[in-house]
Scaffold this active site. Structure first.
Site, PDB file in Angstrom:
ATOM      1  CD  GLN A 170      -3.337  -4.356   6.493  1.00  0.00           C
ATOM      2  OE1 GLN A 170      -3.273  -3.350   5.804  1.00  0.00           O
ATOM      3  NE2 GLN A 170      -3.877  -5.475   6.029  1.00  0.00           N
ATOM      4  CG  ASP A 183     -10.360  -0.447   5.163  1.00  0.00           C
ATOM      5  OD1 ASP A 183     -10.191  -0.671   3.944  1.00  0.00           O
ATOM      6  OD2 ASP A 183      -9.790  -1.082   6.065  1.00  0.00           O
ATOM      7  CE  LYS A 232      -3.826  -2.407   2.162  1.00  0.00           C
ATOM      8  NZ  LYS A 232      -4.488  -2.852   3.383  1.00  0.00           N
TER       9      LYS A 232
END
Ligand code: NAP
Length: 284
Positions: free
Chosen positions: A97, A122, A53
């Site tokens: 994460q 997200d 990422k």
């Protein structure tokens, strides 16, 4: 033979567009978009995802602030780290994460709920889940955005089509089913309790396979000419990656199909970048 749609190619093009847009902001003296990432522990898969990422973000001009916290981080420490990112005006997007390490009492749901919904790139905060389910603009989880872009690339307009989504997770199955319904498809969501999955799938103009079972969807699950999006990522004993769909068999029946790797995976990272850019744009 099915047309094979490579997410790796599509994401390269989309990232090129983002890079140009960001370069435009920088040339006007504006700051770069900034993504804050919290990584707890040293799970090799999570460490490698975050590395990927960071590389992808920096390649388009998004800066990434990584807070790599130890395995034994407490809930309070995690929440403090989230609050710091929420309060930092130069952070546009926040990503925790997942999964968080087990065994130290970390509460994933509580952590997600603490993220500022305006920075929740997200798309997991209940506010954003609610916006999606109301057909309103918010942050949508990254993999489902990528799946919809792949369908578009396949030349598939979901309007009026029969779509079957196999898998009902918060991250993939549930939101992609809602996006398909918002796009006027008639959607069936299947899961591990579904009876006669094969017959349901065989009726699908659009089949989204997201269960995490290697090559589970054999030729007899697929309708002639269907659009097949394979979300699954499974590592075989020989170390190779494969999807949930038996690609070789499905290729002879489907109209269009995504491979694994180089299919949905690269689109997920691309959507994380586009969500971060969207959060940045909202502040302009
Ligand atoms: P998950 O949370 O484990 O959910 C799996 C879903 O599949 C559940 O809803 C489960 O049903 C259902 N399922 C499992 N076995 C089934 C079966 N035999 N028949 C019908 N349904 C079944 O997984 P996820 O996070 O959604 O991920 C799914 C797959 O996509 C995994 O392989 C993951 O690695 C991959 N993935 C890829 C990307 C990417 O960027 N390429 C991103 C995210 C995930 P129940 O609800 O009844 O348990």
């Amino acid at each position: 033979m099915a047309v094979v749609i490579y997410g790796s190619e599509l994401s390269r093009r989309l990232k090129e567009e983002m890079k140009e847009e960001i370069a435009g902001y920088l040339s006007k003296g504006m700051r770069a978009p900034r993504l804050g990432v919290i990584l707890v522990g040293d799970n090799p898969a999570s460490v490698s995802y975050v590395r990927g990422k960071k590389k992808a973000a920096e390649a388009v001009g998004i800066s990434l602030k990584l807070n790599h916290m130890p395995e034994d981080t407490s809930q309070d420490e995690l929440e403090q780290a989230i609050t710091e990112l929420n309060d930092d005006p130069e952070i546009d997007g926040i990503l925790i994460q997942l999964p968080l390490p087990k065994g130290h009492g970390l509460d994933e749901t509580k952590a997600i709920q603490l993220v500022d919904p305006g920075k929740d790139v997200d798309g997991l905060h209940p506010v954003n889940v609610g916006l999606l389910h109301s057909g309103l603009d918010g942050f949508v989880p990254c993999t489902p955005i990528g799946i919809m872009q792949i369908l578009q690339e396949m030349g598939c307009d979901p309007d009026g089509k029969t779509a079957v989504v196999v898998g009902r997770s918060k991250l993939v199955g549930a939101p992609v089913a809602r996006l398909l319904q918002n796009a006027n498809a008639t959607v069936t969501v299947c899961h591990s309790h579904t009876k006669d999955l094969k017959a349901t799938c065989r009726n699908a103009d659009i089949l989204v396979a997201a269960i995490g079972r290697p090559k589970y969807f054999t030729a007899d699950y697929i309708k002639e000419g269907a659009y097949v999006v394979d979300v699954g990522v499974n590592r075989l004993e020989d170390g190779h990656l494969c999807g949930d769909v038996d690609f070789e068999a499905a290729q002879n029946i489907a109209g269009a199909i995504t491979p694994v790797p180089k299919g949905v995976g690269p689109m997920t990272i691309c959507s994380l970048l586009s969500n971060t850019l969207k959060a940045y744009r909202r502040k302009l």
